[in-house]
Design a protein around this motif. Structure first.
Motif, short mmCIF file in Angstrom:
data_model
loop_
_atom_site.label_atom_id
_atom_site.label_comp_id
_atom_site.label_asym_id
_atom_site.label_seq_id
_atom_site.Cartn_x
_atom_site.Cartn_y
_atom_site.Cartn_z
N MET A 192 0.84 -1.24 0.09
CA MET A 192 -0.17 0.01 0.05
C MET A 192 0.80 1.12 0.05
O MET A 192 0.52 2.24 -0.84
CB MET A 192 -0.98 0.04 1.17
CG MET A 192 -2.17 -1.13 1.22
SD MET A 192 -2.88 -1.32 2.47
CE MET A 192 -3.98 0.45 2.45
N ASP A 193 2.05 1.18 0.85
CA ASP A 193 2.83 2.47 0.81
C ASP A 193 3.44 2.54 -0.33
O ASP A 193 3.61 3.70 -0.95
CB ASP A 193 3.77 2.16 1.98
CG ASP A 193 4.69 3.30 2.24
OD1 ASP A 193 4.47 4.51 2.22
OD2 ASP A 193 6.03 3.17 1.83
N LYS A 198 -4.37 4.78 -0.25
CA LYS A 198 -4.74 5.40 1.02
C LYS A 198 -5.41 4.49 1.86
O LYS A 198 -5.32 4.41 3.21
CB LYS A 198 -5.55 6.58 0.85
CG LYS A 198 -4.88 7.54 -0.04
CD LYS A 198 -5.85 8.80 -0.28
CE LYS A 198 -5.21 10.09 -1.08
NZ LYS A 198 -6.34 11.09 -1.48
N ASN A 199 -5.94 3.38 1.49
CA ASN A 199 -6.76 2.36 2.12
C ASN A 199 -6.87 1.03 1.53
O ASN A 199 -6.35 1.30 0.00
CB ASN A 199 -8.28 2.95 2.56
CG ASN A 199 -9.03 3.43 1.69
OD1 ASN A 199 -8.86 3.08 0.55
ND2 ASN A 199 -9.35 4.80 1.79
N ALA A 200 -7.53 0.10 1.89
CA ALA A 200 -7.71 -1.17 1.04
C ALA A 200 -8.53 -0.84 -0.17
O ALA A 200 -8.40 -1.54 -1.34
CB ALA A 200 -8.48 -2.13 1.93
N ASP A 202 -8.63 1.75 -1.79
CA ASP A 202 -7.96 2.23 -3.22
C ASP A 202 -6.96 1.46 -3.55
O ASP A 202 -6.57 1.54 -4.82
CB ASP A 202 -7.16 3.54 -2.11
CG ASP A 202 -6.52 4.63 -3.24
OD1 ASP A 202 -7.13 4.76 -4.37
OD2 ASP A 202 -5.56 5.09 -2.80
N VAL A 225 -10.14 -5.24 4.04
CA VAL A 225 -10.61 -4.10 4.78
C VAL A 225 -10.40 -4.31 6.22
O VAL A 225 -10.17 -3.49 7.08
CB VAL A 225 -12.43 -4.13 4.76
CG1 VAL A 225 -13.09 -3.05 5.65
CG2 VAL A 225 -12.70 -3.86 3.29
#
Length: 228
Positions: A192-193, A198-200, A202, A225
């Motif tokens: 994710m980074d 920004k979140n799951a 995304d 999530v």
């Protein structure tokens, strides 16, 4: 030692598991355990001799202690990362240190195992890791789309993202790749980074925008999530 069913996998004599640990009792126990499972093993009591052997041989996987004289396990990981070493590397430590485990994963470790370890757990993770690596070498592990940002991911992170995007839970992905659910979570956070998610949701959007028809037809798995 607990009884472990014999694995059907029989590695060739040129592909051995390398054990790197200055503790002779741990080396002897691992060599015996893995030998019963049909794996050939070589033992190294220091990092220097292990690194020298890599100039001539390609191990099936590596099981290495963190605390060693001379180069530490983490220092060796950095060297292997610079060499683009692809075989799975299991790190072991007698210290329950979350920060150390995270650092090992960031530096390229396949999994982090605390001592003393259960024989069954060690064998199952090594079996799965070897199977996953063999499948990748043979081109049998489905990859994720070749979008630009995907090049930022390591081979292991690509495997994790591919499985999660197809609906695998943390536990399922861990079983498939031979690593723990917590390790899957560490990889997912780094994915994710790197991809700027920004979140799951995304993250799934990024994957689905660049995916083929099969992946587009799937919904985000529950553990994207909330972790298992």
């Amino acid at each position: 030692m607990e009884h472990i069913g014999r694995s059907s996998f029989q590695p060739g004599p040129a592909r051995e598991i390398f054990i790197v640990d200055d503790d002779s009792s741990v080396c002897d126990a691992l060599k015996l355990l893995l030998g019963v499972e049909g794996f050939g093993c070589r033992v190294f009591r220091d990092a220097e001799s292990f690194l020298e052997a890599l100039d001539h041989e390609n191990p099936l996987c590596v099981v290495m202690d963190v605390q060693m004289p001379g180069y530490s396990g983490l220092e060796v990981l950095r060297i292997l990362k610079a060499r683009h070493f692809e075989a799975p590397v299991f790190m072991m430590s007698g210290r329950s240190d979350i920060a150390m485990a995270v650092e090992a994963m960031k530096t390229g470790a396949y999994d982090f195992i605390e001592k003393p370890f259960a024989a069954g757990m060690m064998i199952e993770r090594i079996r799965a890791a070897v199977a996953a690596q063999t499948a990748r070498d043979c081109g049998r592990v489905d990859g994720i789309p070749q979008f630009a940002e995907a090049r930022l991911l390591t081979a292991r992170e690509r495997d994790v993202l591919s499985l999660i995007a197809k609906g695998a839970s943390n536990k399922e992905a861990g079983r498939r790749l031979g690593i723990s659910p917590r390790t899957i979570e560490v990889h997912r956070a780094r994915i994710m980074d790197k991809l700027g998610a920004k979140n799951a949701a995304d993250l799934m959007r990024i994957v689905l925008m660049n995916a083929g028809p099969k992946t587009r037809g799937q919904s985000a798995p529950e553990d994207m999530v909330a972790a298992d």
